[in-house]
Design an enzyme around this catalytic site. Structure first.
Site, PDB file in Angstrom:
ATOM      1  N   TYR A 246       0.849  -1.198   0.000  1.00  0.00           N
ATOM      2  CA  TYR A 246       0.000   0.000   0.000  1.00  0.00           C
ATOM      3  C   TYR A 246       0.887   1.251   0.000  1.00  0.00           C
ATOM      4  O   TYR A 246       1.878   1.312   0.745  1.00  0.00           O
ATOM      5  CB  TYR A 246      -0.866  -0.065   1.262  1.00  0.00           C
ATOM      6  CG  TYR A 246      -1.696   1.142   1.538  1.00  0.00           C
ATOM      7  CD1 TYR A 246      -2.815   1.424   0.764  1.00  0.00           C
ATOM      8  CD2 TYR A 246      -1.391   1.995   2.592  1.00  0.00           C
ATOM      9  CE1 TYR A 246      -3.588   2.536   1.024  1.00  0.00           C
ATOM     10  CE2 TYR A 246      -2.163   3.108   2.860  1.00  0.00           C
ATOM     11  CZ  TYR A 246      -3.256   3.375   2.068  1.00  0.00           C
ATOM     12  OH  TYR A 246      -4.014   4.468   2.335  1.00  0.00           O
TER      13      TYR A 246
ATOM     14  N   ASP B  65      -0.221  -7.995   6.522  1.00  0.00           N
ATOM     15  CA  ASP B  65      -1.313  -7.030   6.380  1.00  0.00           C
ATOM     16  C   ASP B  65      -2.479  -7.791   5.743  1.00  0.00           C
ATOM     17  O   ASP B  65      -2.443  -8.132   4.561  1.00  0.00           O
ATOM     18  CB  ASP B  65      -0.837  -5.867   5.484  1.00  0.00           C
ATOM     19  CG  ASP B  65      -1.898  -4.782   5.302  1.00  0.00           C
ATOM     20  OD1 ASP B  65      -3.098  -5.098   5.428  1.00  0.00           O
ATOM     21  OD2 ASP B  65      -1.519  -3.637   5.005  1.00  0.00           O
TER      22      ASP B  65
END
Ligand SMILES: *Cc1c(COP(=O)(O)O)cnc(C)c1O
Length: 379
Positions: free
Chosen positions: A99, A171
């Protein structure tokens, strides 16, 4: 142990002892009365602990099959707390297509604290082994990754890391515990941007860390308390409310995403679709083994150039042009200009985040309506 849907509804949601509220009340108080100095009912100050937060953390831990959960004020605050357990000189090996905000936190802030970040394609096991250094303490990975939806073999990575005393943090924002539980596969830490599927209604910013590792739990608990990036009671209440429908939401997200992926793959204006549920996805077999479903995120390349992509992005009506993901409403975005603008252009190019790449967060609307909307935007 009860099933995931049951725990999503009931964990941390036991009726309140004072009046029997079936929905536990929201505890907004910053401080708590003490009967004599140091004597209280388990809470003294809401940064250190709050009943609403505690109930929500209990539920988060339960869904990921973890012992300890910590609710942070954002996903990035949660990541920051994990990396702050390291010492200057330590290294972190990280997925190369994390990200954009995670990359920015690592590259522009934590790097200056003398933590070294080494980025690698974690689907390439030999390259990964070359990237690991003598002071590598964490492997940080996203799977499926954002926005290319690469799938990393968590079990393999955890076994390899364990033999070198390296911890693995996953994540799990895209998969959620409904489709993937990294702690069961050997990971030491699960992280969530609660902002996305966990809360699920695009009205809270939040993050979470879940772990079974006592030493890490102690460090992260202390960081949460001492640095103070706690989730507010109201946001904990909202996210805990959202969690109750996590399982049904995820099933609908995935069913629609699968239909849309199959439809787009046949579309004459679409060059390529990336969705782990499609047999054409490079890690489809691994995804089928590692995950219980493929979630609601998909990425596709339109034929043509940036202008063709922009035209599609401006023309959808049901899909709102916006960053973020994981809410009940469908979103469309352009990673190169929006979510991944913090990556240098040459890095984006190397990774394959091209100008024609479009990312969808498929909501829970009727899939026929979503397909119609994409068709008119592409057409
Ligand atoms: C959004 C997101 C984050 C950051 O979370 P915030 O809640 O926005 O701080 C981290 N990882 C992934 C995969 C995300 O999608």
């Amino acid at each position: 142990m009860k099933g995931l849907s049951t725990r999503a509804v009931h964990s941390g949601q036991e009726p309140d002892p004072s009046f029997g509220d079936v929905i536990p009340p929201l505890h907004l108080s910053s401080t708590f009365a003490q009967s004599s100095p140091g004597e209280h009912k388990g809470f003294d100050y809401s940064r250190a602990g709050n009943p609403t937060r505690q109930r929500y953390e209990t539920c988060l831990a339960s869904l990921e099959n973890g012992k300890h959960a910590f609710a942070f004020s954002s996903g990035l605050a949660a990541i920051d707390a994990v990396i702050r357990t390291l010492s200057p000189g330590d290294q972190v090996v990280c997925s190369d297509d994390v990200y954009g905000g995670t990359f920015r936190l690592f590259d522009r802030i934590l790097k200056n604290q003398n933590i070294e970040f080494r980025f690698a394609d974690l689907t390439d096991h030999s390259k990964l082994e070359q990237t690991i250094g003598a002071r590598t303490k964490f492997i940080w990975l996203e799977t499926p990754s954002n926005p290319l939806l690469k799938v990393v073999d968590i079990k393999y990575l955890c076994e390899m890391a364990k033999s070198r005393s390296i911890r693995v943090a996953v994540d799990n924002t895209f998969a959620t515990p409904v489709f993937q539980r990294p702690l069961e596969l050997g990971a030491d830490i699960v992280m969530h941007s609660v902002t996305k599927y966990i809360n699920g209604h695009s009205d809270v910013i939040g993050g979470a860390i879940i772990t079974n590792d006592e030493e890490l739990a102690e460090q992260i608990g202390f960081l949460q308390f001492a640095a103070g990036a706690v989730q507010s009671p109201f946001d904990c209440y909202m996210a805990h409310r959202g969690i109750k429908t996590l399982v049904v939401r995820m099933q609908q997200h995935q069913a629609s995403a699968m239909k849309i992926a199959q439809h787009l793959e046949q579309h004459p204006k679409v060059h390529k679709v990336l969705y782990p549920g499609l047999p054409s996805h490079p890690q489809h077999t691994l995804a089928s083994q590692q995950m219980d479903g493929y979630s609601g995120m998909l990425t596709f390349f339109v034929k043509g150039n940036l202008d063709d992509a922009k035209r599609v992005l401006k023309k959808t009506r049901l899909f709102t042009l916006a960053e973020s993901l994981g809410g009940v409403e469908s979103l469309i975005e352009h990673p190169a200009i929006m979510t991944h603008a913090s990556l240098p252009a040459e890095v984006r190019k190397e990774l394959g985040i091209e100008d024609t790449l479009i990312r969808l967060s498929v909501g829970i609307e009727d899939s026929d309506d979503l397909i119609e909307d994409l068709d008119q935007a592409l057409g």
